[in-house]
Design an enzyme around this catalytic site. Structure first.
Site, PDB file in Angstrom:
ATOM      1  N   CYS A  53      -3.170   1.400   3.294  1.00  0.00           N
ATOM      2  CA  CYS A  53      -2.205  -0.131   3.512  1.00  0.00           C
ATOM      3  C   CYS A  53      -1.774   0.746   5.206  1.00  0.00           C
ATOM      4  O   CYS A  53      -2.252   1.457   5.525  1.00  0.00           O
ATOM      5  CB  CYS A  53      -0.967  -0.306   2.801  1.00  0.00           C
ATOM      6  SG  CYS A  53      -0.229   1.423   3.111  1.00  0.00           S
TER       7      CYS A  53
ATOM      8  N   ASN B 276       1.780   3.349   4.210  1.00  0.00           N
ATOM      9  CA  ASN B 276       1.371   4.020   3.304  1.00  0.00           C
ATOM     10  C   ASN B 276       2.947   4.223   2.466  1.00  0.00           C
ATOM     11  O   ASN B 276       2.678   5.826   2.132  1.00  0.00           O
ATOM     12  CB  ASN B 276       0.918   5.431   3.539  1.00  0.00           C
ATOM     13  CG  ASN B 276      -0.017   6.262   2.237  1.00  0.00           C
ATOM     14  OD1 ASN B 276      -0.324   7.512   2.108  1.00  0.00           O
ATOM     15  ND2 ASN B 276       0.059   5.615   0.722  1.00  0.00           N
TER      16      ASN B 276
ATOM     17  N   CYS C  42       4.261   1.527   0.786  1.00  0.00           N
ATOM     18  CA  CYS C  42       4.840   0.303   0.090  1.00  0.00           C
ATOM     19  C   CYS C  42       3.663  -0.007  -1.099  1.00  0.00           C
ATOM     20  O   CYS C  42       3.460   0.649  -1.840  1.00  0.00           O
ATOM     21  CB  CYS C  42       5.362  -0.666   0.464  1.00  0.00           C
ATOM     22  SG  CYS C  42       6.616  -0.770   1.705  1.00  0.00           S
ATOM     23  N   ARG C  43       2.245  -0.575  -0.250  1.00  0.00           N
ATOM     24  CA  ARG C  43       1.126  -0.690  -0.769  1.00  0.00           C
ATOM     25  C   ARG C  43      -0.263   0.427  -1.500  1.00  0.00           C
ATOM     26  O   ARG C  43      -0.376   0.405  -2.638  1.00  0.00           O
ATOM     27  CB  ARG C  43       0.729  -2.075  -0.676  1.00  0.00           C
ATOM     28  CG  ARG C  43       1.463  -3.381   0.047  1.00  0.00           C
ATOM     29  CD  ARG C  43       0.680  -4.598   1.058  1.00  0.00           C
ATOM     30  NE  ARG C  43       1.046  -2.921   2.383  1.00  0.00           N
ATOM     31  CZ  ARG C  43       0.324  -3.959   3.658  1.00  0.00           C
ATOM     32  NH1 ARG C  43      -0.535  -5.415   3.517  1.00  0.00           N
ATOM     33  NH2 ARG C  43       0.644  -3.423   3.969  1.00  0.00           N
ATOM     34  N   SER C  44      -0.088   1.350  -0.548  1.00  0.00           N
ATOM     35  CA  SER C  44      -1.227   1.665  -1.373  1.00  0.00           C
ATOM     36  C   SER C  44      -1.186   3.241  -1.815  1.00  0.00           C
ATOM     37  O   SER C  44      -1.612   3.240  -2.895  1.00  0.00           O
ATOM     38  CB  SER C  44      -1.960   2.234  -0.163  1.00  0.00           C
ATOM     39  OG  SER C  44      -1.696   3.177   0.774  1.00  0.00           O
TER      40      SER C  44
ATOM     41  N   ASP D 205       2.724  -7.244   3.129  1.00  0.00           N
ATOM     42  CA  ASP D 205       3.405  -6.237   3.804  1.00  0.00           C
ATOM     43  C   ASP D 205       4.409  -7.013   2.598  1.00  0.00           C
ATOM     44  O   ASP D 205       5.314  -8.166   3.591  1.00  0.00           O
ATOM     45  CB  ASP D 205       3.479  -5.923   5.044  1.00  0.00           C
ATOM     46  CG  ASP D 205       3.996  -4.829   4.817  1.00  0.00           C
ATOM     47  OD1 ASP D 205       4.753  -4.458   4.369  1.00  0.00           O
ATOM     48  OD2 ASP D 205       4.088  -4.635   6.192  1.00  0.00           O
TER      49      ASP D 205
HETATM   50  P1  4NP Z   1       2.899  -0.361   3.626  1.00  0.00           P
HETATM   51  O1  4NP Z   1       4.413  -1.227   3.944  1.00  0.00           O
HETATM   52  O2  4NP Z   1       1.934  -0.924   4.528  1.00  0.00           O
HETATM   53  O3  4NP Z   1       2.714  -1.458   2.422  1.00  0.00           O
HETATM   54  O4  4NP Z   1       3.482   0.823   3.397  1.00  0.00           O
HETATM   55  C1  4NP Z   1       4.799  -0.737   5.400  1.00  0.00           C
HETATM   56  C2  4NP Z   1       5.752   0.348   5.201  1.00  0.00           C
HETATM   57  C3  4NP Z   1       6.410   1.347   6.564  1.00  0.00           C
HETATM   58  C4  4NP Z   1       5.916  -0.550   7.740  1.00  0.00           C
HETATM   59  C5  4NP Z   1       5.038  -1.012   7.611  1.00  0.00           C
HETATM   60  C6  4NP Z   1       4.800  -1.253   6.592  1.00  0.00           C
HETATM   61  N1  4NP Z   1       6.839   0.280   8.855  1.00  0.00           N
HETATM   62  O5  4NP Z   1       6.582  -0.336   9.841  1.00  0.00           O
HETATM   63  O6  4NP Z   1       7.532   1.038   9.073  1.00  0.00           O
END
Ligand code: 4NP
Length: 163
Positions: A11, A14, A16-18, A135
């Site tokens: 994702c 790294n 939240c989702r992955s 996201d």
């Molecule tokens: P992820 O979510 O891609 O599912 O881990 C996010 C976590 C942090 C950020 C963006 C998306 N960020 O911009 O910090």
């Protein structure tokens, strides 16, 4: 679909989702194929959170479902991943575009959208067309619960393909 023994979930951050996809997929294959060995990991296309634990909301939703992802640590997708993993799966189209842009020339790793590969496998031509796992970073706990449900469904469907 060739049998992938090593699967990398990608994702953006790294956190939240992955990490949820990694934890859920590991639990699903352990339950379904206790005798078989899999390498399951996750990484982010950016490195903003490198070294951090997953987002506490992902940790909480996983825990509610009996899965501990608290020991995972964030890392960024690297060149070597393209030779270490059979399958590299993005959560959304942006992730997939970045994965494909970073793939070294002649990389043997197969890339695709997680939900699409889970649903259609790699034999069809739809490995890039499917539902995106949105996201949840700026959302609330319900958004994380929805991510968990989508990840669970895709992980079970992907495991069906590993029979
Ligand atoms: P992820 O979510 O891609 O599912 O881990 C996010 C976590 C942090 C950020 C963006 C998306 N960020 O911009 O910090």
């Amino acid at each position: 679909m060739p049998q992938p023994y090593s699967i990398l979930f990608i994702c953006l951050g790294n956190i939240c989702r992955s990490p949820l996809a990694e934890g859920v997929m590991r639990a699903v294959v352990q339950e379904r194929f206790p005798q078989r060995e899999f390498l399951i990991d996750s990484a982010g296309t950016n490195g903003y959170h490198t070294g951090e634990a997953p987002d506490e909301r992902s940790v909480a939703v996983a825990k509610q479902n009996g899965i501990d992802i608290s020991k995972q640590r964030c890392r960024q997708l690297s060149d070597e991943d393209f030779s270490r993993f059979d399958l590299i799966l993005g959560m959304d189209q942006n992730n997939l575009m970045t994965i494909n842009r970073l793939a070294p020339c002649g990389s043997p790793a197969v890339t695709g959208l997680f939900t699409a590969v889970a649903r259609d496998g790699l034999d069809g031509h739809a490995a890039d067309r499917g539902e995106e796992i949105p996201d949840p970073y700026y959302g609330d706990i319900e958004d994380f619960e929805r991510v968990y449900e989508m990840v669970r469904e895709a992980a079970e469907a992907l495991a069906d393909r590993l029979q």
